[in-house]
Enzyme design. Structure first.
Site, PDB file in Angstrom:
ATOM      1  N   GLU A   1      10.815  22.926  62.496  1.00  0.00           N
ATOM      2  CA  GLU A   1      11.788  22.964  63.658  1.00  0.00           C
ATOM      3  C   GLU A   1      12.353  24.336  64.444  1.00  0.00           C
ATOM      4  O   GLU A   1      13.285  24.748  64.115  1.00  0.00           O
ATOM      5  CB  GLU A   1      13.051  22.208  63.294  1.00  0.00           C
ATOM      6  N   PRO A   2      11.191  25.067  64.639  1.00  0.00           N
ATOM      7  CA  PRO A   2      11.553  26.238  65.415  1.00  0.00           C
ATOM      8  C   PRO A   2      12.431  26.331  66.528  1.00  0.00           C
ATOM      9  O   PRO A   2      12.054  25.394  67.308  1.00  0.00           O
ATOM     10  CB  PRO A   2      10.310  26.950  65.498  1.00  0.00           C
TER      11      PRO A   2
ATOM     12  N   ARG B   1      15.242  29.307  67.678  1.00  0.00           N
ATOM     13  CA  ARG B   1      15.271  30.635  67.925  1.00  0.00           C
ATOM     14  C   ARG B   1      14.041  31.546  68.091  1.00  0.00           C
ATOM     15  O   ARG B   1      13.690  32.229  69.200  1.00  0.00           O
ATOM     16  CB  ARG B   1      16.179  31.284  66.885  1.00  0.00           C
TER      17      ARG B   1
ATOM     18  N   ARG C   1      27.708  35.177  70.587  1.00  0.00           N
ATOM     19  CA  ARG C   1      27.388  35.371  69.322  1.00  0.00           C
ATOM     20  C   ARG C   1      27.985  36.696  68.769  1.00  0.00           C
ATOM     21  O   ARG C   1      28.056  36.810  67.318  1.00  0.00           O
ATOM     22  CB  ARG C   1      25.826  35.378  69.210  1.00  0.00           C
TER      23      ARG C   1
ATOM     24  N   TYR D   1      29.385  36.137  64.986  1.00  0.00           N
ATOM     25  CA  TYR D   1      28.617  36.281  64.196  1.00  0.00           C
ATOM     26  C   TYR D   1      28.247  37.954  63.766  1.00  0.00           C
ATOM     27  O   TYR D   1      27.562  38.361  63.073  1.00  0.00           O
ATOM     28  CB  TYR D   1      27.060  35.889  64.188  1.00  0.00           C
TER      29      TYR D   1
ATOM     30  N   CYS E   1      39.497  37.974  78.979  1.00  0.00           N
ATOM     31  CA  CYS E   1      40.875  38.666  78.706  1.00  0.00           C
ATOM     32  C   CYS E   1      41.110  38.537  77.226  1.00  0.00           C
ATOM     33  O   CYS E   1      41.838  37.478  76.619  1.00  0.00           O
ATOM     34  CB  CYS E   1      42.107  37.887  79.341  1.00  0.00           C
ATOM     35  N   GLU E   2      40.433  39.151  76.490  1.00  0.00           N
ATOM     36  CA  GLU E   2      40.189  39.093  75.058  1.00  0.00           C
ATOM     37  C   GLU E   2      39.498  40.146  74.359  1.00  0.00           C
ATOM     38  O   GLU E   2      38.593  40.837  74.758  1.00  0.00           O
ATOM     39  CB  GLU E   2      39.173  37.845  74.695  1.00  0.00           C
TER      40      GLU E   2
ATOM     41  N   TYR F   1      20.745  30.244  71.821  1.00  0.00           N
ATOM     42  CA  TYR F   1      22.132  30.393  71.449  1.00  0.00           C
ATOM     43  C   TYR F   1      23.074  31.096  72.408  1.00  0.00           C
ATOM     44  O   TYR F   1      24.285  31.387  71.962  1.00  0.00           O
ATOM     45  CB  TYR F   1      22.346  30.650  70.099  1.00  0.00           C
TER      46      TYR F   1
END
Length: 443
Positions: A290-291, A293, A330, A334, A361-362, A390
């Site tokens: 199941e590739p 990425r 991401r 991560y 605003c973060e 992703y």
């Protein structure tokens, strides 16, 4: 500068992908913009299929649509003779609307709802990957109501941890996914599945993590799965015809990442299957992978327009772009790293170190912390590489920011496959109850 696929720097000093100048893409489609190198996606798909064909094993290569699920991608996957795995009714609906053959769809997920299962049964998907005992019995009951017998794989956790981020390790014992080999739940799942009249047990599924750069984890997982298959055969007389070893094959995001060639992963898995099952006097099962990425990740580039900047002498220079964590969460999730270039000045010398900030605003909305670029100006184009997996899939409307458009580029042609969201899209599902209407408040 490391360029993937068909990307190159043209005579104008601009980044070009699929034979199309990205400055032209920005002018036509706006930014932020997801750009997908179609030829590279097709190349990756063919590398998997060709490598497995040479092993002599029966196989299915199922594109993991959670990486990037749009109708055009489902069409491409079907054209390249891939199967497809989905994890929600939304991904399933996307595939069906794209005309993807239902019999080549596998349904994953640790908390499938009754509604989702019924939808999958109605369209006739090829296989359910069952994650827990509740689902096992719910699926049997729902299939019985439709007089169906459905193919299932049991997802097991083999106790193998791949070298990856804790948040994306899924093969270890302490995981929300699957039946555990070590505590006996996997064996019990086989027993129960074999007794349910509306389920046909094909075998087991094992996934050990993501962004994996070595083959030893796959070899260990195959060894454990083989031992389990042999024990089930010897104790219960049940044979597995399918072994799904999942995905997790790594890609190069930044210098230092060292993924193996696709054929090397495939050959290691195939050799492990052949040697282990032959030694156990067990017929070679069909192999599924199941590739996700590794099929689309390095084929994607996100194009931004540079806006404001802030220089803190002796500390850092921030360069802000018109996207950020809404189109690429991401780095915040991560601590993922990326490489990028000024796409409209790609030949110029990099003279300063900057940090690429998003517009949310973060404080945590940072795309790249340290990047060497030519001195950037408002209106320059920044291309961030390897955003095909992703990124669109995890994009959000935080701060009510509109999600970008997506284009496929190939042989000098650019085709819109997802329209940019409009402001009307942002509010289209909002409802103001009558009691909050101005006329009601006036009373």
């Amino acid at each position: 500068m490391y360029l993937h696929g068909t990307s190159k720097i043209n005579d104008n000093g601009h980044l070009e992908i699929g034979g199309v100048d990205v400055a032209d893409l920005a002018a036509k489609f706006g930014t932020p913009l997801y750009i997908v190198d179609e030829a590279l996606v097709r190349q990756r798909a063919r590398e998997y299929v060709d490598a497995f064909t040479k092993t002599g094993l029966k196989f299915q290569v199922a594109y993991a649509s959670k990486a990037f699920s749009v109708k055009a991608m489902c069409v491409l996957a079907e054209q390249e003779n891939l199967s497809l795995d989905v994890v929600s009714d939304g991904e399933l609906y996307t595939a069906i609307q794209a005309g993807f053959p239902a019999e080549r769809i596998h349904f994953h997920g640790n908390n499938k709802t009754e509604e989702e299962i019924n939808m999958a049964l109605e369209v006739g998907i090829g296989c359910f990957v069952v994650d827990n005992f509740i689902e096992l019995h719910m699926l049997d009951e729902l299939a019985a109501k439709k007089n169906n017998v459905v193919n299932v794989l049991l997802r097991i956790t083999p106790g193998v941890e791949a070298h990856t981020h804790d948040y994306i390790s899924t093969g270890q014992q302490d995981s929300k996914f699957g039946f555990d080999l070590g505590n006996g739940s996997a064996r019990e799942a086989v027993v129960q599945a074999s007794q349910l009249a509306n389920l046909k047990l094909l075998g087991v599924h094992s996934h050990i993590g993501s962004q994996i750069f070595e083959v030893e984890g796959f070899r260990m997982a195959v060894e454990k799965v083989t031992q389990f298959a042999v024990a089930i055969r010897d104790e219960l007389g049940i044979l597995f015809s399918v072994i799904n070893v999942g995905g997790g094959f790594g890609i190069r995001y930044v210098e230092g990442d060292s993924p193996l060639p696709i054929a090397e992963y495939v050959n290691a898995i195939a050799d492990a299957i052949k040697s282990n099952f032959t030694a156990a006097d067990y017929a070679w099962p069909e192999i599924w992978v199941e590739p996700g990425r590794s099929m689309v990740g390095d084929a994607g580039t996100t194009l931004y327009t540079v806006g404001t900047s802030k220089n803190i002498p002796g500390v850092r220079k921030y360069l802000a772009v018109d996207g950020g964590m809404t189109d690429n969460p991401r780095p915040a999730l991560y601590q993922s790293q990326y490489e990028a270039v000024l796409a409209n000045r790609a030949n110029e010398e990099a003279t300063e170190l900057v940090s690429i900030a998003g517009k949310c605003c973060e404080s945590g909305d940072m795309l790249i912390w340290d990047l060497k670029l030519p001195e950037a100006k408002t209106g320059d184009l920044l291309a961030v590489f390897c955003t095909g997996a992703y990124n669109y899939a995890m994009a959000s409307n935080y701060n009510r920011i509109r999600r970008p458009a997506v284009v496929f580029v190939k042989d000098g042609q650019a085709d819109l496959v997802v329209q940019r969201e409009s402001l009307d899209n942002i509010v289209c599902n909002d409802v103001i109850p009558e009691r909050l209407q101005k006329s009601s408040l006036a009373k």
